[in-house]
Structures are given as C-alpha cells and as structure tokens.
Enzyme design. Structure first.
Site, mmCIF file in Angstrom:
data_model
loop_
_atom_site.group_PDB
_atom_site.id
_atom_site.type_symbol
_atom_site.label_atom_id
_atom_site.label_comp_id
_atom_site.label_asym_id
_atom_site.label_seq_id
_atom_site.Cartn_x
_atom_site.Cartn_y
_atom_site.Cartn_z
ATOM 1 N N GLN A 80 -10.042 77.193 40.328
ATOM 2 C CA GLN A 80 -11.484 77.272 40.579
ATOM 3 C C GLN A 80 -11.920 78.729 40.696
ATOM 4 O O GLN A 80 -11.921 79.315 41.774
ATOM 5 C CB GLN A 80 -11.866 76.493 41.846
ATOM 6 C CG GLN A 80 -13.359 76.388 41.970
ATOM 7 C CD GLN A 80 -13.796 75.412 43.035
ATOM 8 O OE1 GLN A 80 -12.992 74.767 43.704
ATOM 9 N NE2 GLN A 80 -15.094 75.301 43.205
ATOM 10 N N PHE A 81 -12.321 79.296 39.543
ATOM 11 C CA PHE A 81 -12.733 80.692 39.518
ATOM 12 C C PHE A 81 -13.967 80.950 40.372
ATOM 13 O O PHE A 81 -14.185 82.069 40.831
ATOM 14 C CB PHE A 81 -12.969 81.167 38.074
ATOM 15 C CG PHE A 81 -14.224 80.630 37.442
ATOM 16 C CD1 PHE A 81 -15.409 81.350 37.522
ATOM 17 C CD2 PHE A 81 -14.221 79.417 36.780
ATOM 18 C CE1 PHE A 81 -16.571 80.856 36.937
ATOM 19 C CE2 PHE A 81 -15.376 78.917 36.203
ATOM 20 C CZ PHE A 81 -16.559 79.639 36.278
ATOM 21 N N THR A 82 -14.740 79.914 40.661
ATOM 22 C CA THR A 82 -15.975 80.106 41.431
ATOM 23 C C THR A 82 -15.720 80.500 42.885
ATOM 24 O O THR A 82 -16.652 80.895 43.586
ATOM 25 C CB THR A 82 -16.867 78.850 41.386
ATOM 26 O OG1 THR A 82 -16.152 77.750 41.949
ATOM 27 C CG2 THR A 82 -17.278 78.527 39.954
#
Length: 167
Positions: A80-82
């Site tokens: 999850q790059f967010t």
C-alpha cells in the site's frame, strides 16, 4: 518502510470478483515502502516486528503476551504505497513512496524473508499494484503502526526541508 498491523479474526483480498488470498485468525498488514528503503528496512520490519510483536492474549486471557508466530496464526500482507502520503492542500501526494519495479522487488523480498523465518503457508499476500478489495474482521479492534527508523528519519528530514523552503 511502514507497516500498519491490524489484528483480525479473518481477512481476505479480492481483485474484482477473484479471491486472491484468505486467512483466519492473525494479522492483516498494510505495507508501505518509502523511496529510500533498503534491505535494512526489510530486516527491521520482518525480524524485529511483524513476527514478534505481541498482540495476542495467552491461554488464561492475559493481554499482549503472544505473537502471530507463537500462536501459529497467519499474516495477510498487502502492498500500500498510499501509507507514504502527504497532503498538498486537499490532494494526496505520494512522491515519498518507492515506485515500480524497485518497490515490487523490495516488497517480495520482505514476503520471502517472512516465509523463510516462519512458514510459507502462513504468509499470504495480495496482488502488487492492483486495485484490491481488502475485507477484514478486526479483532479488538487492535491496529498498530510501525516504521523502520531510517524511513521515519528520512521522511522527517524531507518534511522539515520542504517546510523551511515554503516559509
């Protein structure tokens, strides 16, 4: 590297209508990789935290006594790059997140090391880079955030320099 750990009674990840992974009791772990993360960050998250953090009760109900590994539970890891976001006004900016192939390789290294140290069939994951639906039954609820020391220092120094430039 950052991990958002949620203690769960069950969790699953789907892409569209396809079931990708499912676990019973254990932890759903959202993994964020910053642009400056290295194998040292993988080691910190894996060796020092994910398999050893004590989030579960013992057999007589005493809290915070056992890890996923102690209880023989499962981990569902989701990239999850967010997790490495910054707001610019009301719009999220993800420039601190590692991109593409480099992030994919580091994420897979983490998964492989978890499987080597624990059990291949107890470590599940989603589909890197896909739009996934993550379904969890949070237990507690218990949610813990950990970040490797180098990542948090790098992000803090970038925020400080960005802030001072904007003044």
């Amino acid at each position: 590297m950052k991990a958002l750990i949620q203690r769960v009674t069950s969790a699953k990840v789907t892409v569209g209508d396809e079931l990708i992974s499912i676990i019973g009791r254990g932890c759903c772990v959202l993994i964020g990789i910053s642009q400056n993360d290295t194998l040292k960050d993988v080691e910190y998250i894996r060796a020092r935290k994910l398999l050893s953090i004590r989030l579960f009760d013992d057999d007589v109900g005493k809290r915070w006594q056992h890890s996923v590994k102690d209880k023989n539970f499962e981990l569902l890891c989701i990239s999850q790059f967010t997790l490495y976001n910054r707001l610019k006004g009301n719009k999220p900016d993800f420039h601190l997140a590692m991109q593409g192939t480099e992030a994919f390789n580091l994420y897979n290294t983490l998964l492989n090391k978890l499987r080597e140290q624990y059990s291949e069939d107890k470590i599940k994951d989603g589909v890197f880079g896909a739009m996934m639906q993550v379904h969890i039954q949070n237990d507690g609820p218990v949610t813990i955030e950990i970040e490797s020391p180098r990542s948090s220092e790098t992000v803090s120094s970038k925020e400080s320099s960005t802030f001072s430039i904007q003044l």
